[in-house]
Scaffold this motif. Structure first.
Motif, PDB file in Angstrom:
ATOM      1  N   VAL A 286       0.834  -1.198   0.000  1.00 15.25           N
ATOM      2  CA  VAL A 286       0.000   0.000   0.000  1.00 15.25           C
ATOM      3  C   VAL A 286       0.872   1.252   0.000  1.00 15.25           C
ATOM      4  N   LYS A 287       1.935   1.241   0.794  1.00 13.33           N
ATOM      5  CA  LYS A 287       2.815   2.418   0.820  1.00 13.33           C
ATOM      6  C   LYS A 287       3.522   2.624  -0.517  1.00 13.33           C
ATOM      7  N   ARG A 288       4.092   1.553  -1.049  1.00 12.00           N
ATOM      8  CA  ARG A 288       4.920   1.685  -2.241  1.00 12.00           C
ATOM      9  C   ARG A 288       4.096   1.863  -3.511  1.00 12.00           C
ATOM     10  N   TYR A 347      -4.744  -7.241  -2.754  1.00 18.67           N
ATOM     11  CA  TYR A 347      -3.346  -7.657  -2.853  1.00 18.67           C
ATOM     12  C   TYR A 347      -2.979  -7.962  -4.299  1.00 18.67           C
ATOM     13  N   ALA A 348      -3.878  -8.660  -5.004  1.00 16.89           N
ATOM     14  CA  ALA A 348      -3.598  -9.001  -6.402  1.00 16.89           C
ATOM     15  C   ALA A 348      -3.460  -7.749  -7.256  1.00 16.89           C
ATOM     16  N   ARG A 349      -4.324  -6.777  -7.033  1.00 19.41           N
ATOM     17  CA  ARG A 349      -4.244  -5.538  -7.803  1.00 19.41           C
ATOM     18  C   ARG A 349      -2.915  -4.814  -7.566  1.00 19.41           C
ATOM     19  N   LEU A 350      -2.475  -4.800  -6.306  1.00 25.06           N
ATOM     20  CA  LEU A 350      -1.244  -4.084  -5.983  1.00 25.06           C
ATOM     21  C   LEU A 350      -0.003  -4.809  -6.489  1.00 25.06           C
ATOM     22  N   THR A 351       0.023  -6.126  -6.393  1.00 21.04           N
ATOM     23  CA  THR A 351       1.201  -6.867  -6.843  1.00 21.04           C
ATOM     24  C   THR A 351       1.301  -6.894  -8.356  1.00 21.04           C
ATOM     25  N   GLN A 352       0.172  -6.740  -9.049  1.00 14.71           N
ATOM     26  CA  GLN A 352       0.197  -6.716 -10.503  1.00 14.71           C
ATOM     27  C   GLN A 352       0.364  -5.298 -11.055  1.00 14.71           C
ATOM     28  N   PHE A 353       0.469  -4.329 -10.156  1.00 16.59           N
ATOM     29  CA  PHE A 353       0.711  -2.946 -10.554  1.00 16.59           C
ATOM     30  C   PHE A 353      -0.346  -2.440 -11.535  1.00 16.59           C
ATOM     31  N   ARG A 354      -1.601  -2.730 -11.256  1.00 16.61           N
ATOM     32  CA  ARG A 354      -2.668  -2.318 -12.152  1.00 16.61           C
ATOM     33  C   ARG A 354      -3.692  -1.432 -11.444  1.00 16.61           C
ATOM     34  N   TRP A 355      -3.262  -0.760 -10.400  1.00 26.70           N
ATOM     35  CA  TRP A 355      -4.175   0.129  -9.680  1.00 26.70           C
ATOM     36  C   TRP A 355      -4.211   1.474 -10.392  1.00 26.70           C
ATOM     37  N   CYS A 356      -5.374   1.854 -10.911  1.00 26.71           N
ATOM     38  CA  CYS A 356      -5.476   3.079 -11.700  1.00 26.71           C
ATOM     39  C   CYS A 356      -5.930   4.243 -10.831  1.00 26.71           C
TER      40      CYS A 356
END
Length: 378
Positions: A286-288, A347-356
């Motif tokens: 969440v931070k990064r 978690y999946a959204r953050l690890t896949q770097f797809r949070w818009c």
């Protein structure tokens, strides 16, 4: 017992004031004890930028003890065993804070020992888990005692695992204590509710120094002590109120429990020991991945504290479900599943770097292993 302003119990207020003063004293005197008590800014799970005292547990323990001394006899009978049984968890955690040389296994056994000591003092243990088959096993005293010690140790270590950012653990603990307080008040148990307030007062006093400025950290001693306290409150709730489902206190502690379960599963997939540190906790991501984009020009301290505050929502959702349906096992199980799915999705959204964040944000996918090896500090 005298209440301040009509609703704040004096023991809780004193617990908060004592914890605040002790925390401030530890910060002011860090030049004297810092060579033993400082938390270095070097390490895979370190997100602060300068050495900081990591013995905030001393402030919380002092606050709880002060609250105990001012409580009435009924509440002392609940707080006393909690304080005594919590000594092994606190002592071994504090020893790690000072020496940095106590193994994970030793600390786990110490927290489990606190659970065993709690049973030895009170004769209380978990005898009903609302799980078919397990309830029959828990009818045997030895199984019940071992299960209680294991559950207590698990919750204590779960609080330590989420202790990664300013205010994260202390804020989460306050939410959990508020949930237990609301639950016991609704159950007509004012004595146990006031015990929750004393613990909350001590944690709040520490939090004022820990968040948002990060002048002192909870440390292993503090994390294990408050974690044990939450676990023992769960045991007390189940012992005093047979109508409450065992899933209710587990869901009250839902966020740290889920963090432990997902961390174990993640590390097993990577062929790591469950005790090995990494930077792949949900709060780290969440931070990064979120806070750094939301606050691109903010200092590391601001991002650190913002992350802790954002993560409080992860503790609030399961706690609210538990308070709403403390006696309905099917609703609590459903709530736990929903929270687990929500955790997994985020978690999946953050690890896949797809949070818009906006229509203009470009999506880039970077392998998690590559990201985990990044050494820069954000």
């Amino acid at each position: 017992m005298l209440d301040i302003l009509g609703f704040i119990p004096l023991p809780a207020l004193v617990a908060g004031c004592v914890a605040l003063l002790v925390a401030l004293l530890l910060v002011v005197t860090q030049g004297w004890h810092g060579r033993h008590t400082m938390d270095s800014d070097e390490g895979i799970q370190k997100f602060h930028t300068e050495p900081t005292p990591r013995v905030g547990g001393i402030a919380i323990a002092a606050g709880v003890l002060a609250g105990y001394l001012l409580a009435n006899s009924e509440r002392q009978s609940l707080l006393g065993p909690l304080i005594l049984a919590g000594i092994p968890a606190f002592a071994f955690g504090l020893l790690e804070d000072i020496t940095k040389n106590v193994s994970v296994c030793t600390r786990l056994l110490a927290t489990m020992g606190s659970g065993f000591l709690g049973w030895a003092i009170t004769d209380y243990s978990i005898t009903d888990a609302n799980v078919w088959g397990l309830d029959w096993l828990l009818s045997f005293s030895l199984v019940s005692i071992v299960f209680t010690a294991f559950a207590v140790g698990g919750i204590a270590n779960a609080i330590n695992i989420i202790d990664g950012f300013n205010g994260l653990s202390a804020g989460t603990v306050l939410i959990i204590l508020a949930a237990f307080g609301a639950m016991t008040t609704a159950l007509g148990d004012p004595d146990l509710a006031r015990v929750c307030l004393v613990l909350a007062g001590a944690v709040a006093g520490f939090l004022l120094v820990n968040w948002p400025l990060g002048k002192i950290f909870l440390g292993d001693g503090g994390a294990y002590f408050v974690g044990f306290s939450l676990a023992w409150l769960a045991v007390l709730v189940l012992h005093r109120h047979a109508e409450v489902s065992a899933w209710a206190p587990m869901l009250v502690c839902g966020f740290p429990v889920l963090e432990v379960l997902f961390s174990i599963a993640r590390r097993r997939r990577r062929n790591l020991s469950p005790g090995d540190p990494d930077r792949l906790h949900l709060h780290s991501l969440v931070k990064r991945r979120l806070v750094r984009r939301l606050l691109p020009k903010a200092s590391n301290l601001a991002r650190n504290s913002a992350t802790g505050a954002i993560m409080w929502s992860a503790a609030l959702i399961p706690a609210l479900i538990a308070v709403q349906w403390p006696a309905k096992t099917y609703m609590l199980v459903l709530g736990f599943v929903v929270c687990a799915l929500l955790y997994s999705a985020v978690y999946a959204r953050l690890t896949q770097f797809r949070w818009c964040f906006s229509a203009a944000t470009k999506r880039t996918v970077i392998p998690v292993k590559q990201w985990a090896l990044e050494k820069e500090k954000s």
